[in-house]
Design a protein around this motif. Structure first.
Motif: not given
Length: 438
Positions: A80-84, A261-270, A386-397
Motif C-alpha cells: 500500500a505504501l509502495a503504491g501510494a 498501473g493497477s495491472m503492474e502492482v497487482v501482478t507484483l503482489a500476485f 490512480c490504478g496503482s493506488a487502487a490496485g495496492g489498496w485492493t491487494v492490501e485489503h
C-alpha cells in the motif's frame, strides 16, 4: 520432369518488417524487392540516431515504477505504501509534464529536456538514499515527486517523426505504431531488468541503473539536432486542452492508464504471494511482448476506417481481453497460466494507444504538438497513479486475485468514455476527421 532452378525456388527472408516473406515469383535480372514500411522509415537521414538515444532514455520508464515498488515494499513491508508513493510521483508528473512540454515547444528539445532530466535524476537518487538510510515515509513521497520533471521522451520522438513525415499520413501511421511498439518493448524489458537488479544485487539497484540510463539516453537524443522540430517561440494557436476532441481523449487516456498501473502492482503482489518475486518482471514483460508484437503488425498494415471510428472497437477488445488475467488468477492461481493470459491480454494495448495518439496528433494545434502529446501521456500517468493506488489498496485489503478486477473495471471505463464522449464530439467535427489517417 524438369529440375527446379534457382530462379523458380521459393525465397525465404527475414526482415525488420515481417518474420517470414515467401516469394514464389521467378527472379529476373534487375528485379528489386520493395522496401517495407519500417525500412523506408529508418532510411530517413538521422532517424536511426535519434531513435537509438530515445530508446535508451525510454527504457527506465519501465524500470522506475517496478524498482520503486520492489524497493519500498521489500524494505518497509507494505505494498500500500509502495503504491501510494509511486502514485504520488505520477500525479506530480501529471501536473508538471505539460509545463515542461510547453517549454520544449517554445525553446527546443535540447535546451529544456537535458536540465529537466538532471533534476529528475537527482530526485531518483534522493529516493534511493532515503530508502537506504530508513528515512521517514514522508521523505519517500517528496523525493519521488521530485522526479516529475522527467521529460516526455516518447512525445519528443513522436514530434520528430511528425516533423519529418509532414504530409505523409501513411508513413506517420507506421511511425506511431513503431513508437508504441518501442514503448511496449521498454516496458517489456524494463520490469525484467528492474526485478533482476533489485533481487540479484540490492533493492536500490534498479532505481540507480534507471537514473544512469535516463541521463545517458537524453544526452544522446538531444545531441541529434538535425531532426529536432523547429522552435515556435510565440505560437498563436489555442492551447491543446481547448482543442475540439482533446478532452474526451484525455478521459480515455486516464482510464487506460489505470489499466496499466493497477495491472503492474497487482501482478507484483500476485507473484510475491506465491514466492516468485524475482519472476514478476518476466510475467509483466509478457504483457508488453504481446502489445509490442501487435503494434508492429498494426503499423505494417493500413486499417480500414477513420481512427475515431476504430477507437471504441479497440477499447472493446481491450476490455474483453483484460478479463483473461482475472479468470486465470481466480480459477487456477497458477503464475504460468497468468503469464499466458497477460500475453494475450496485451495484444489489444498497442492498437488502442496507436489509434489514440493518432487522434491526439490530429486534434493538436500546429506548433504545440509536444504539449498535446504530453497532455495525453499526462492523462495516462494520472490514470497509472490512480490504478496503482487502487490496485495496492485492493491487494492490501482483499487479495491479489481480486485486484485483477481493477484493470477490467478501468478498461470498461475507457470504453464508456469513448462511446459516450468521443463519438458525439467526433461526429460534430466530421470534416476534420476526414483528413485523419486511415
Amino acid at each position: 520432369m524438369p529440375q527446379p532452378t534457382s530462379r523458380d525456388t521459393p525465397l525465404f527472408t527475414v526482415t525488420a518488417d515481417t518474420l517470414v516473406v515467401v516469394d514464389f515469383a521467378p527472379r529476373t535480372p534487375g528485379r528489386r524487392r520493395a522496401k517495407g514500411p519500417y525500412r523506408r522509415l529508418f532510411a530517413l537521414p538521422g532517424a536511426r540516431a535519434f531513435t537509438a538515444g530515445n530508446l535508451i532514455a525510454r527504457l527506465p520508464m519501465g524500470m522506475f515504477g517496478v524498482s520503486a515498488v520492489i524497493m519500498i515494499a521489500g524494505t518497509r513491508g507494505s505494498y500500500a505504501l509502495a503504491g501510494a508513493v509511486t502514485a504520488t510521483g505520477l500525479a506530480a508528473t501529471a501536473v508538471v509534464a505539460p509545463w515542461t512540454a510547453r517549454l520544449v515547444d517554445r525553446y527546443g528539445q535540447a535546451r529544456i529536456a537535458l536540465p529537466a532530466t538532471v533534476f529528475a535524476v537527482l530526485g531518483s537518487l534522493a529516493l534511493l538514499l532515503c530508502v537506504r538510510h530508513d528515512a521517514p515515509d514522508w521523505a519517500l513521497f517528496a523525493c519521488y515527486a521530485a522526479t516529475a520533471t522527467t521529460p516526455n521522451t516518447g512525445g519528443m520522438s513522436r514530434a520528430r517523426w511528425a516533423h519529418l513525415l509532414k504530409g505523409n499520413p501513411g508513413a506517420l501511421h507506421t511511425a506511431n505504431s513503431f513508437e508504441q511498439a518501442a514503448d511496449e518493448l521498454c516496458f517489456m524489458l524494463g520490469p525484467v531488468l528492474a526485478a533482476f537488479l533489485c533481487t540479484a544485487f540490492f533493492p536500490e539497484a534498479g532505481t540507480l541503473a534507471g537514473a544512469v540510463l535516463l541521463l545517458t539516453g537524453v544526452l544522446l537524443f538531444t545531441a541529434q539536432r538535425s531532426t529536432e522540430p523547429p522552435v515556435v517561440r510565440r505560437s498563436t494557436a489555442r492551447a491543446p486542452l481547448r482543442a475540439p476532441g482533446m478532452r474526451p481523449l484525455l478521459l480515455v487516456c486516464l482510464a487506460t492508464g489505470a489499466v496499466f498501473g493497477s495491472m503492474e502492482v497487482v501482478t507484483l503482489a500476485f507473484a510475491d504471494e506465491r514466492g516468485h518475486r524475482a519472476a514478476s518482471g518476466a510475467v509483466l514483460a509478457l504483457q508488453a511482448a504481446g502489445s509490442c508484437a501487435a503494434g508492429l503488425l498494426y503499423g505494417a498494415t493500413r486499417p480500414a476506417g477513420s481512427a475515431r471510428a476504430r477507437l471504441p472497437w479497440c477499447l472493446a477488445a481491450m476490455t474483453a481481453l483484460m478479463t483473461l488475467p482475472l479468470l486465470a488468477a481466480g480459477l487456477t492461481g497458477s503464475l504460468p497460466v497468468l503469464a499466458a493470459a497477460l500475453l494475450v491480454a496485451g495484444m489489444a494495448t498497442a492498437p488502442t494507444m496507436v489509434t489514440t495518439m493518432t487522434l491526439v496528433q490530429r486534434y493538436t494545434p500546429e506548433g504545440r504538438l509536444n504539449e498535446g502529446m504530453t497532455l495525453a501521456v499526462t492523462g495516462l500517468l494520472a490514470g497509472i497513479a490512480c490504478g496503482s493506488a487502487a490496485g495496492g489498496w485492493t491487494v492490501e485489503h482483499v487479495s491479489a486475485t481480486a485486484g485483477y478486477g481493477v484493470p477490467v473495471a478501468a478498461a470498461a471505463a475507457a470504453l464508456l468514455a469513448a462511446v459516450c464522449a468521443l463519438v458525439p464530439v467526433g461526429s460534430s467535427n466530421r470534416s476534420t476527421d476526414s483528413r485523419a489517417p486511415h
